[in-house]
Design an enzyme around this catalytic site. Structure first.
Site, PDB file in Angstrom:
ATOM      1  N   LYS A 179      45.640  33.792  56.390  1.00  0.00           N
ATOM      2  CA  LYS A 179      44.717  34.761  56.983  1.00  0.00           C
ATOM      3  C   LYS A 179      43.264  34.463  56.612  1.00  0.00           C
ATOM      4  O   LYS A 179      42.348  35.069  57.135  1.00  0.00           O
ATOM      5  CB  LYS A 179      45.110  36.183  56.583  1.00  0.00           C
ATOM      6  CG  LYS A 179      44.911  36.533  55.140  1.00  0.00           C
ATOM      7  CD  LYS A 179      45.207  38.015  54.911  1.00  0.00           C
ATOM      8  CE  LYS A 179      45.135  38.376  53.448  1.00  0.00           C
ATOM      9  NZ  LYS A 179      45.408  39.781  53.205  1.00  0.00           N
ATOM     10  N   HIS A 183      48.096  42.448  37.877  1.00  0.00           N
ATOM     11  CA  HIS A 183      48.035  40.983  37.854  1.00  0.00           C
ATOM     12  C   HIS A 183      49.141  40.308  38.655  1.00  0.00           C
ATOM     13  O   HIS A 183      48.882  39.358  39.386  1.00  0.00           O
ATOM     14  CB  HIS A 183      48.105  40.541  36.389  1.00  0.00           C
ATOM     15  CG  HIS A 183      47.962  39.077  36.168  1.00  0.00           C
ATOM     16  ND1 HIS A 183      46.853  38.366  36.567  1.00  0.00           N
ATOM     17  CD2 HIS A 183      48.788  38.169  35.583  1.00  0.00           C
ATOM     18  CE1 HIS A 183      46.997  37.087  36.227  1.00  0.00           C
ATOM     19  NE2 HIS A 183      48.173  36.946  35.643  1.00  0.00           N
ATOM     20  N   GLY A 240      47.619  28.307  33.103  1.00  0.00           N
ATOM     21  CA  GLY A 240      48.357  27.084  33.240  1.00  0.00           C
ATOM     22  C   GLY A 240      49.725  27.223  33.850  1.00  0.00           C
ATOM     23  O   GLY A 240      50.023  28.197  34.540  1.00  0.00           O
ATOM     24  N   GLU A 244      55.201  34.467  44.805  1.00  0.00           N
ATOM     25  CA  GLU A 244      55.090  35.857  44.349  1.00  0.00           C
ATOM     26  C   GLU A 244      55.652  36.865  45.351  1.00  0.00           C
ATOM     27  O   GLU A 244      56.125  37.934  44.974  1.00  0.00           O
ATOM     28  CB  GLU A 244      53.622  36.190  44.021  1.00  0.00           C
ATOM     29  CG  GLU A 244      53.474  37.514  43.294  1.00  0.00           C
ATOM     30  CD  GLU A 244      52.064  37.772  42.793  1.00  0.00           C
ATOM     31  OE1 GLU A 244      51.215  36.859  42.861  1.00  0.00           O
ATOM     32  OE2 GLU A 244      51.813  38.907  42.331  1.00  0.00           O
ATOM     33  N   ASP A 293      50.886  41.585  52.198  1.00  0.00           N
ATOM     34  CA  ASP A 293      51.237  41.432  53.621  1.00  0.00           C
ATOM     35  C   ASP A 293      52.680  40.957  53.847  1.00  0.00           C
ATOM     36  O   ASP A 293      53.391  41.501  54.683  1.00  0.00           O
ATOM     37  CB  ASP A 293      50.280  40.438  54.301  1.00  0.00           C
ATOM     38  CG  ASP A 293      48.825  40.864  54.152  1.00  0.00           C
ATOM     39  OD1 ASP A 293      48.548  42.064  54.246  1.00  0.00           O
ATOM     40  OD2 ASP A 293      47.969  39.993  53.918  1.00  0.00           O
ATOM     41  N   ARG A 313      52.726  41.111  27.387  1.00  0.00           N
ATOM     42  CA  ARG A 313      51.566  41.669  28.104  1.00  0.00           C
ATOM     43  C   ARG A 313      51.600  43.177  28.254  1.00  0.00           C
ATOM     44  O   ARG A 313      50.569  43.838  28.178  1.00  0.00           O
ATOM     45  CB  ARG A 313      51.502  41.067  29.504  1.00  0.00           C
ATOM     46  CG  ARG A 313      50.907  39.717  29.480  1.00  0.00           C
ATOM     47  CD  ARG A 313      50.726  39.173  30.848  1.00  0.00           C
ATOM     48  NE  ARG A 313      50.225  37.820  30.650  1.00  0.00           N
ATOM     49  CZ  ARG A 313      50.087  36.925  31.583  1.00  0.00           C
ATOM     50  NH1 ARG A 313      50.404  37.227  32.819  1.00  0.00           N
ATOM     51  NH2 ARG A 313      49.626  35.734  31.303  1.00  0.00           N
ATOM     52  N   GLY A 356      49.354  29.002  49.257  1.00  0.00           N
ATOM     53  CA  GLY A 356      49.274  28.796  47.812  1.00  0.00           C
ATOM     54  C   GLY A 356      50.296  27.723  47.432  1.00  0.00           C
ATOM     55  O   GLY A 356      50.821  27.000  48.297  1.00  0.00           O
ATOM     56  N   ARG A 365      57.286  39.116  33.758  1.00  0.00           N
ATOM     57  CA  ARG A 365      57.198  37.656  33.882  1.00  0.00           C
ATOM     58  C   ARG A 365      56.647  37.016  32.612  1.00  0.00           C
ATOM     59  O   ARG A 365      55.656  37.485  32.031  1.00  0.00           O
ATOM     60  CB  ARG A 365      56.274  37.312  35.044  1.00  0.00           C
ATOM     61  CG  ARG A 365      56.082  35.830  35.284  1.00  0.00           C
ATOM     62  CD  ARG A 365      55.132  35.639  36.436  1.00  0.00           C
ATOM     63  NE  ARG A 365      53.873  36.266  36.135  1.00  0.00           N
ATOM     64  CZ  ARG A 365      52.791  35.622  35.712  1.00  0.00           C
ATOM     65  NH1 ARG A 365      52.804  34.319  35.553  1.00  0.00           N
ATOM     66  NH2 ARG A 365      51.676  36.269  35.463  1.00  0.00           N
ATOM     67  N   TYR A 395      42.980  30.517  41.880  1.00  0.00           N
ATOM     68  CA  TYR A 395      42.271  31.169  40.771  1.00  0.00           C
ATOM     69  C   TYR A 395      43.059  31.167  39.460  1.00  0.00           C
ATOM     70  O   TYR A 395      42.579  31.689  38.459  1.00  0.00           O
ATOM     71  CB  TYR A 395      41.917  32.609  41.159  1.00  0.00           C
ATOM     72  CG  TYR A 395      40.983  32.641  42.352  1.00  0.00           C
ATOM     73  CD1 TYR A 395      39.622  32.410  42.204  1.00  0.00           C
ATOM     74  CD2 TYR A 395      41.479  32.831  43.635  1.00  0.00           C
ATOM     75  CE1 TYR A 395      38.776  32.396  43.297  1.00  0.00           C
ATOM     76  CE2 TYR A 395      40.642  32.818  44.746  1.00  0.00           C
ATOM     77  CZ  TYR A 395      39.287  32.600  44.567  1.00  0.00           C
ATOM     78  OH  TYR A 395      38.459  32.572  45.648  1.00  0.00           O
ATOM     79  N   ALA A 396      44.284  30.611  39.486  1.00  0.00           N
ATOM     80  CA  ALA A 396      45.116  30.651  38.266  1.00  0.00           C
ATOM     81  C   ALA A 396      44.441  29.837  37.169  1.00  0.00           C
ATOM     82  O   ALA A 396      44.056  28.686  37.375  1.00  0.00           O
ATOM     83  CB  ALA A 396      46.503  30.117  38.570  1.00  0.00           C
ATOM     84  N   HIS A 414      47.657  42.596  33.489  1.00  0.00           N
ATOM     85  CA  HIS A 414      47.115  41.620  32.535  1.00  0.00           C
ATOM     86  C   HIS A 414      46.190  42.373  31.583  1.00  0.00           C
ATOM     87  O   HIS A 414      45.367  43.171  32.034  1.00  0.00           O
ATOM     88  CB  HIS A 414      46.341  40.534  33.286  1.00  0.00           C
ATOM     89  CG  HIS A 414      46.103  39.310  32.458  1.00  0.00           C
ATOM     90  ND1 HIS A 414      45.220  39.295  31.413  1.00  0.00           N
ATOM     91  CD2 HIS A 414      46.642  38.076  32.515  1.00  0.00           C
ATOM     92  CE1 HIS A 414      45.224  38.088  30.860  1.00  0.00           C
ATOM     93  NE2 HIS A 414      46.087  37.323  31.517  1.00  0.00           N
ATOM     94  N   GLU A 432      50.945  30.893  25.100  1.00  0.00           N
ATOM     95  CA  GLU A 432      50.553  32.230  25.548  1.00  0.00           C
ATOM     96  C   GLU A 432      51.619  33.202  25.053  1.00  0.00           C
ATOM     97  O   GLU A 432      52.637  32.787  24.487  1.00  0.00           O
ATOM     98  CB  GLU A 432      50.435  32.277  27.082  1.00  0.00           C
ATOM     99  CG  GLU A 432      49.240  31.500  27.597  1.00  0.00           C
ATOM    100  CD  GLU A 432      49.126  31.482  29.119  1.00  0.00           C
ATOM    101  OE1 GLU A 432      47.999  31.374  29.601  1.00  0.00           O
ATOM    102  OE2 GLU A 432      50.144  31.567  29.814  1.00  0.00           O
TER     103      GLU A 432
HETATM  104  C1  SIN Z   1      46.350  33.730  32.346  1.00  0.00           C
HETATM  105  O1  SIN Z   1      45.720  32.680  32.376  1.00  0.00           O
HETATM  106  O2  SIN Z   1      46.243  34.568  31.459  1.00  0.00           O
HETATM  107  C2  SIN Z   1      47.272  34.033  33.467  1.00  0.00           C
HETATM  108  C3  SIN Z   1      48.481  33.223  33.347  1.00  0.00           C
HETATM  109  C4  SIN Z   1      49.610  33.891  34.038  1.00  0.00           C
HETATM  110  O3  SIN Z   1      49.508  35.050  34.414  1.00  0.00           O
HETATM  111  O4  SIN Z   1      50.656  33.259  34.182  1.00  0.00           O
END
Ligand code: SIN
Length: 522
Positions: A35, A335, A49, A359, A207, A274, A14, A370, A45-46, A228, A113
């Site tokens: 793996k 999440h 942003g 992570e 892992d 969140r 990643g 976070r 998949y993020a 999330h 956000e």
């Molecule tokens: C999201 O797009 O809601 C996820 C962004 C994040 O978890 O930092």
């Protein structure tokens, strides 16, 4: 057993792993073991942003303050300072390598956000920010012949002797080999798959945390799992993330009676932290006897929604939900893991020559919760730092060869558990129901008992990815449950219905390590 000797081993591909590889490439040969396919990571998949203090209305110190506030008193301030101060340079560098973030006219476009006091979140192709980062970083990595990718290679265990990491045992094509390295960097991502509901990809089975723990490393803050608020809820669709940026752009949460409810829970309504939003959704679901609520974007204008969230729009449409016209059924999902392998500010773990970044690591930047969109930034900033620290290794080639001799002594008896998929499913359900968004002494006791019934798995060696993953999932599930049980108070994302206040000694971090084959926490 085959032996491969490299200068640097990176486990995971990643944002953190790739950024570390770029830093190391001029200093020796680098093996990036994953793996799955190299792109199959949470980064890819993020959506929402990457947060960075680069807009005219923002300052590094405001980003710093917002991060500390979200972390609810448990952030490590020096680590946050590094994140927000080095972040702008890492982003500008990424742009110079070809990253295309969305613009408004000629200027970068920043969204907002939860818990951000400024618009500071860069995004790419609307809602495919992680994909753009992977594209750019993989291209950059390709420009270095010294970096070799090693896909579908499962890291079974680290090779550690006398407190120093010598590399890892890796299973590929049903063959075990020892990869011996001067330094090893764990960049394996998170743990979402241990919960029945998660936004994480299938590869997120904890892992890196599990292998580091087995090798004797210290893990910290493992009770802090972020849920999330909005993942797609439909029996016919996968648990697809519905970015918080949707609420940032004005999407509203409604219960199944189509009533707004967030104002009843927090003055910031949809943009409350969140954990607050997730618990509010659970309360509404219980109150209305429903298994979901709705996210409503229908008032935002068709063209805007399609342009701003093209991936979310097209994915939902596949499942017969037109987000410009229909309410979207959503429910929270696991999440992000704030805790992980404890590191110093240069990503060094408690084991010599073993580093961790992204992570999987706990640098302390996220504290107990976070700040949204800080994780890709963490991967860039701390991935680069891990690379810089690892390249200082003074292990010589002669020493590497000696290490290789020792590594060949590995020949465990392999086992198989025919019911491993049933155990995996039960474990995920158990963690979601008993160690999820709302925890209490009783639920955690139940989980501890049930998890202990499977502890026979922990000391066995396996030869298949699914069984190896299960062993890691169980290890991490046990540690999360143990630390959640120990923290008798509610801080950040860790909420206990039997201890709603922060409680005594709440500022103490819970660290765990392996002692006499037991989890020892304190
Ligand atoms: C999201 O797009 O809601 C996820 C962004 C994040 O978890 O930092």
């Amino acid at each position: 057993m085959d032996i491969e000797i490299v200068d640097f081993l990176i486990i995971g591909s990643g944002v953190a792993g790739l950024r570390a590889a770029i830093e190391l490439a001029p200093y020796g040969n680098v093996l990036v073991a994953t793996k799955d396919m190299p792109r199959e990571s949470s980064t890819e998949y993020a959506q929402g942003g990457i947060a960075v203090a680069l807009s005219d209305e923002d300052k590094v110190v405001i980003h710093f303050d917002d991060t500390l506030k979200a972390g609810d008193g448990l952030c490590r301030e020096e680590a946050v300072k590094i994140l927000v101060e080095e972040g702008p340079e890492r982003i500008l560098e990424l742009i110079s390598w070809g990253a295309e973030f969305d613009k408004e006219g000629t200027k970068l476009d920043f969204t907002i956000e939860a818990a951000h006091s400024r618009r500071r979140i860069l995004h790419a192709h609307g809602d495919s920010t992680g994909k753009e980062l992977e594209r750019v970083l993989i291209n950059k990595v390709r420009s270095f012949p010294s970096v070799k990718k090693y896909p579908f290679a499962f890291t079974v265990d680290l090779i550690v002797k006398d407190g120093e990491c010598h590399g890892a045992y890796v299973l590929k094509d049903r063959k075990m080999s020892a990869v011996i390295a001067r330094s090893t960097i764990l960049c394996t991502g998170g743990v979402g798959q241990i919960f029945a509901r998660t936004t994480n990809p299938m590869v997120a089975t904890g892992d890196g945390m599990a292998i580091a723990f087995r090798a004797g490393a210290v893990l910290e803050d493992m009770e802090f799992v972020q849920f999330h608020p909005t993942s797609l809820y439909s029996p016919y669709a996968p648990q697809f993330l519905l970015s918080e940026a949707m609420r940032g752009e004005g999407a509203a949460l409604k219960n199944i009676n189509k009533e707004h409810f967030m104002r009843n829970y927090h003055s910031d309504a949809e943009l409350a932290p969140r954990d607050v939003v997730s618990r509010a959704i659970i309360s509404e679901m219980v109150r209305t006897e429903s298994n979901h609520v709705y996210l409503d974007m229908t008032h935002l204008g068709k063209d805007f929604v399609k342009k701003r969230f093209p991936k979310i729009y097209s994915t939902c449409l596949q499942y017969n939900i037109d987000i410009t016209e229909n309410l979207i059924p959503v429910s929270p999902a696991a999440h992000y893991m704030m805790g992980g392998v404890k590191t110093d500010l240069n990503c060094a773990t408690s084991i010599k020559e073993l580093y961790a970044s992204g992570e999987v690591a706990c640098t302390g930047v996220h504290g107990a919760n976070r700040l949204a969109s800080n994780s890709l930034l963490e991967g860039l900033v701390y991935g680069a730092r891990a690379g810089r620290a690892a390249r200082e290794s003074v292990v010589s080639l002669k020493e590497l060869q000696l290490k290789a001799q020792y590594a060949t002594q590995y020949s465990p008896a392999y086992h198989s558990i025919p019911e491993h998929d049933e155990i995996r499913m039960t474990l995920r359900k158990l963690m979601w129901e008993r160690v999820g968004i709302i925890r209490c002494g009783g639920s955690l006791e139940d989980a501890r008992k049930k998890l202990a019934e499977w502890s026979f798995i922990l000391d066995k060696a396996f030869y298949t990815r699914r069984e190896l993953e299960l062993k890691n999932m169980l290890t991490v599930a046990m540690i999360i449950t143990e630390t959640a049980y120990l923290r008798k108070g509610s801080v950040g994302a860790h909420f206990r219905s039997d201890y709603k206040e922060k409680g005594k000694d709440w500022q103490k971090h819970v660290a765990c390590s392996r002692e006499d084959d037991r989890i020892s926490c304190g």
